[in-house]
Motif scaffolding. Structure first.
Motif: not given
Ligand code: PLP
Length: 407
Positions: A199-209
């Protein structure tokens, strides 16, 4: 007139360990005959594995002869060590990390502290609460956080790690650019499963984080279903940097060797939205400001990956885990809720009291030092951290005393 970096004035003084020391010294002065057992600090107590000592001293021998002497080493570290790390710590677990993506360093503390130099000052930085203080303080020094209110810096996003979320923070509602995660966690002892990490990896991808994943305690993970590396998640190489250390794995806290993985495809952006390679930036930073870890220390670290070294490291870790189990069992028998102590050297104990009050109680009634949870952040209030880094005899003695004092 030479002026200071005024961001340093925004730092809260490191009250935690100074205050612990003050209280322990005052107690010692009044009770010189009492033997105090420290389960407070996060420093290992057992000797280096024999395989490491042998490799270390053989390498010192090489340094003593002109024909085998070594001067400055390669900036990223010797390939004899980077090859082993890539193969045994990552490839063997299905994580596709190449030796070229590994930077050997003298500590995860320096690397987790220095890495923030690569990012814009107006980045939104998310840190766990409770937290390993290095992530927060280095961002304050850089000017990413200012005022202090109600136990928190203004300008940072805090990721609450509480009993309600099993000490694994939820995704933030604000937009974070730089996210610090640490599993197994210091101080809560929490681990994260593959789905939550994804979930964190996906969040980072979605937010360019970008995720800064501190895995300094991965060697304590015994549950095979848990990830040891963020790169066990597909796609994580695009959005994560991982920090590892030989400090707790192999007793290198005083010897100093660690490594950081900055994948080739890991990118960050400039104002115009153009991509830049973080690998290249970190390499530039390290070649400018760092001159490597000594040859004998890298040889000692390499010995961790021999058959003998692996067995000795396993037995070191098992020793501390047995201590952790002993501590956790004792507190649970006394009716306290505990986290960690499995897959982690730390036990996080809910005290139902003020952390400092409980610290004083253990010090005075059991002559045992713990670490007050409130020192790691607002969510640590009402908790203490007990570390398993001591001898089994001392741990047994400490839990006996604690059981007598608290029952
Ligand atoms: N990261 C965490 C979460 C730690 O708790 C520690 C040390 O206590 C470190 C990093 C530092 O490791 P090193 O000894 O490699 O600097």
């Amino acid at each position: 007139m030479i002026r200071i970096n005024e961001n340093y004035l925004n730092l809260k003084s490191s009250y935690l360990f100074a205050e612990m020391e003050k209280r322990v010294s005052a107690f010692r002065a009044l009770n010189p005959d009492k033997e105090i057992i420290s389960l407070g600090i996060g420093d290992v107590t057992r000797a280096l594995p024999e395989a490491c000592v042998r490799a270390f001293s053989a390498a010192v021998g090489e340094m003593s002869r002109d024909d085998s002497f070594r001067g400055y080493g390669p900036y990223k570290g010797y390939s004899f060590l980077r090859d082993k790390i890539a193969e045994m710590d990552f490839n063997s677990r299905g994580a596709d990390i190449s030796p070229d993506e590994i930077f050997i360093s003298d500590g995860a503390k320096c690397d987790t502290g220095n890495i923030q130099e690569l990012f814009a000052l107006d980045s939104n930085v998310a840190v766990p609460d409770p937290v390993y203080p290095v992530y927060v303080d280095t961002n304050v020094m850089a000017g990413r956080a200012r005022g202090w209110e109600d136990g928190r810096y203004e300008g940072l996003i805090y990721l609450d790690s509480t009993e309600e979320n099993n000490y694994v923070p939820r995704l933030p509602s604000e937009k974070a650019d730089l996210i610090y995660l640490c599993f197994p966690n210091n101080p809560t002892g929490a681990t994260i499963d593959i789905d939550r990490l994804r979930e964190w990896v996906n969040y980072a991808k979605e937010n360019k984080a970008l995720i800064l994943y501190d895995s300094a305690y991965e060697a304590f993970i015994k549950d095979e279903s848990l990830p040891k590396s963020i790169y066990e998640i597909a796609g994580a190489k695009d959005v994560a940097i991982e920090f590892r250390s030989f400090s707790k794995t192999a007793g290198f806290t005083g010897t100093r060797c660690a490594y950081t993985i900055v994948p080739r495809q890991c990118m960050a952006y400039d104002k115009k939205g153009q991509k830049h390679s973080l690998h290249d930036m970190w390499e530039r930073r390290q070649t400018t400001k760092f001159n490597g870890v000594s040859y004998p220390v890298q040889r000692a670290a390499e010995a961790v990956y021999t058959e003998e070294g692996q067995e000795q490291v396993r037995s070191l870790i098992d020793y501390y885990l047995e201590n952790a189990r002993t501590i956790r069992n004792a507190f649970e028998e006394l009716g306290y809720k505990c986290n960690g102590g499995e897959n982690s050297p730390y036990v996080w104990i809910k005290t139902e009291k003020d952390s400092w009050e409980f610290f004083d109680l253990l010090l005075k009634e059991a002559n045992v030092i713990c670490t007050p949870g409130s020192g790691f952040g607002r969510c640590g209030k009402g908790y203490i951290r007990i570390s398993s880094f001591n001898s089994l005899e001392k741990v047994k003695e400490a839990v006996n005393r604690i059981s007598l004092a608290l029952s």
